[in-house]
Design a protein around this motif. Structure first.
Motif, PDB file in Angstrom:
ATOM      1  N   ALA A  90       0.825  -1.203   0.000  1.00  0.00           N
ATOM      2  CA  ALA A  90       0.000   0.000   0.000  1.00  0.00           C
ATOM      3  C   ALA A  90       0.863   1.258   0.000  1.00  0.00           C
ATOM      4  CB  ALA A  90      -0.925  -0.003   1.218  1.00  0.00           C
ATOM      5  N   THR A  91       0.379   2.296  -0.631  1.00  0.00           N
ATOM      6  CA  THR A  91       1.055   3.585  -0.609  1.00  0.00           C
ATOM      7  C   THR A  91       0.860   4.223   0.764  1.00  0.00           C
ATOM      8  OG1 THR A  91      -0.891   4.825  -1.348  1.00  0.00           O
ATOM      9  CG2 THR A  91       0.546   3.871  -3.061  1.00  0.00           C
ATOM     10  N   PRO A  92       1.673   5.224   1.117  1.00  0.00           N
ATOM     11  CA  PRO A  92       1.461   5.916   2.394  1.00  0.00           C
ATOM     12  C   PRO A  92       0.043   6.461   2.547  1.00  0.00           C
ATOM     13  CG  PRO A  92       3.602   6.486   1.498  1.00  0.00           C
ATOM     14  CD  PRO A  92       2.906   5.679   0.435  1.00  0.00           C
ATOM     15  N   GLU A  93      -0.526   6.974   1.468  1.00  0.00           N
ATOM     16  CA  GLU A  93      -1.897   7.485   1.531  1.00  0.00           C
ATOM     17  C   GLU A  93      -2.887   6.355   1.817  1.00  0.00           C
ATOM     18  OE1 GLU A  93      -5.232   9.832  -1.202  1.00  0.00           O
ATOM     19  OE2 GLU A  93      -3.216   9.441  -1.990  1.00  0.00           O
ATOM     20  N   GLN A  94      -2.704   5.209   1.137  1.00  0.00           N
ATOM     21  CA  GLN A  94      -3.576   4.072   1.382  1.00  0.00           C
ATOM     22  C   GLN A  94      -3.436   3.552   2.811  1.00  0.00           C
ATOM     23  OE1 GLN A  94      -2.141   1.641  -1.894  1.00  0.00           O
ATOM     24  NE2 GLN A  94      -4.092   1.837  -2.974  1.00  0.00           N
ATOM     25  N   GLN A  95      -2.207   3.527   3.323  1.00  0.00           N
ATOM     26  CA  GLN A  95      -1.981   3.074   4.694  1.00  0.00           C
ATOM     27  C   GLN A  95      -2.699   3.983   5.690  1.00  0.00           C
ATOM     28  OE1 GLN A  95       2.252   2.807   5.221  1.00  0.00           O
ATOM     29  NE2 GLN A  95       2.430   0.864   4.140  1.00  0.00           N
ATOM     30  N   LYS A  96      -2.638   5.289   5.446  1.00  0.00           N
ATOM     31  CA  LYS A  96      -3.321   6.223   6.339  1.00  0.00           C
ATOM     32  C   LYS A  96      -4.827   6.007   6.299  1.00  0.00           C
ATOM     33  CE  LYS A  96      -3.831  11.108   7.528  1.00  0.00           C
ATOM     34  NZ  LYS A  96      -5.291  10.966   7.733  1.00  0.00           N
ATOM     35  N   ARG A  97      -5.364   5.811   5.106  1.00  0.00           N
ATOM     36  CA  ARG A  97      -6.812   5.603   4.978  1.00  0.00           C
ATOM     37  C   ARG A  97      -7.231   4.292   5.635  1.00  0.00           C
ATOM     38  NH1 ARG A  97      -9.310   6.321  -0.742  1.00  0.00           N
ATOM     39  NH2 ARG A  97     -11.164   6.139   0.577  1.00  0.00           N
ATOM     40  N   LEU A  98      -6.423   3.261   5.460  1.00  0.00           N
ATOM     41  CA  LEU A  98      -6.726   1.985   6.109  1.00  0.00           C
ATOM     42  C   LEU A  98      -6.745   2.141   7.624  1.00  0.00           C
ATOM     43  CD1 LEU A  98      -4.558  -0.455   3.950  1.00  0.00           C
ATOM     44  CD2 LEU A  98      -7.047  -0.588   4.244  1.00  0.00           C
TER      45      LEU A  98
END
Length: 212
Positions: A90-98
């Motif tokens: 996951a990208t950093p943005e995806q990790q934050k959203r998760l």
């Protein structure tokens, strides 16, 4: 009381304990089982004293978690473990959203169950660990009506700012919370990808929010 219901209100107890970590220096020096003993005792009193928490007011619970839980739990580790190997992709943005959606899922799922812990007591078992251990399991029993319920905590010792023990997993009646979600999340990732998992969590949170 079935396993799902137990998981809900016992995890609220876990999350609520972080409200009581008001003394970082004490937490840094405190043994893991002593920490859980103190917090378990104090949180039951806190729940009994707060009408809004006792009735499961979602706004109050979310504010409580945002202000107090996150600094004292390794929630990033919890989310990464629940997502599994896909987390590294996951990208950093995806990790934050998760992480954000997973936190919201837990808070909203368990907020309505807070009132059920008021009549419980907690027994903390002797800690089987050495002073050098960086990770430990603190085992407890929740006693109320019926048979005692197993509730175990996994904690890690951290250093630097905010040093002390941090909770990163919870075992209810032999089932670890993170591992339970991992199997669910893996199915979503395999069929819909990481963005699909995020969308599923977001949709579930919207449904929960609509129910109050």
């Amino acid at each position: 009381m079935n396993r799902r219901r137990l998981t809900r209100w016992l995890t609220v107890l876990l999350m609520s304990t972080s409200n009581l970590l008001a003394l970082p220096a004490l937490a840094a020096d405190e043994a893991a089982n002593a920490l859980i003993t103190r917090l378990s005792t104090e949180v039951l009193g806190s729940i009994k004293a707060s009408a809004s928490v006792r009735t499961g007011d979602v706004t109050t619970i979310i504010a409580l978690v945002d202000a107090t839980v996150m600094p004292h739990m390794n929630f990033k580790r919890m989310t990464a473990s629940a997502v599994g190997p896909a987390w590294r992709q996951a990208t950093p943005e995806q990790q934050k959203r998760l992480q954000d959606e997973f936190k919201t899922l837990l808070v909203r799922t368990y907020a309505g169950a807070v009132a059920q812990v008021a009549d419980l007591s907690v027994v903390v078992m002797p800690l089987r660990a050495s002073p050098q251990d960086k990770e430990v399991v603190v085992r407890t029993e929740i006693k109320g009506r019926g048979d005692p319920v197993q509730l175990d905590y996994r904690l890690e010792r951290t250093s630097g700012d905010g040093a002390g023990w941090k909770i990163y997993n919870l075992n209810v009646m032999g089932v670890w919370l993170v591992e339970t979600y991992r199997s669910q999340f893996a199915q979503e990732v395999n069929t819909k990808g990481i963005d699909g998992l995020i969308a599923t969590l977001a949709d579930r949170n919207k449904v929960n929010a609509s129910k109050g």
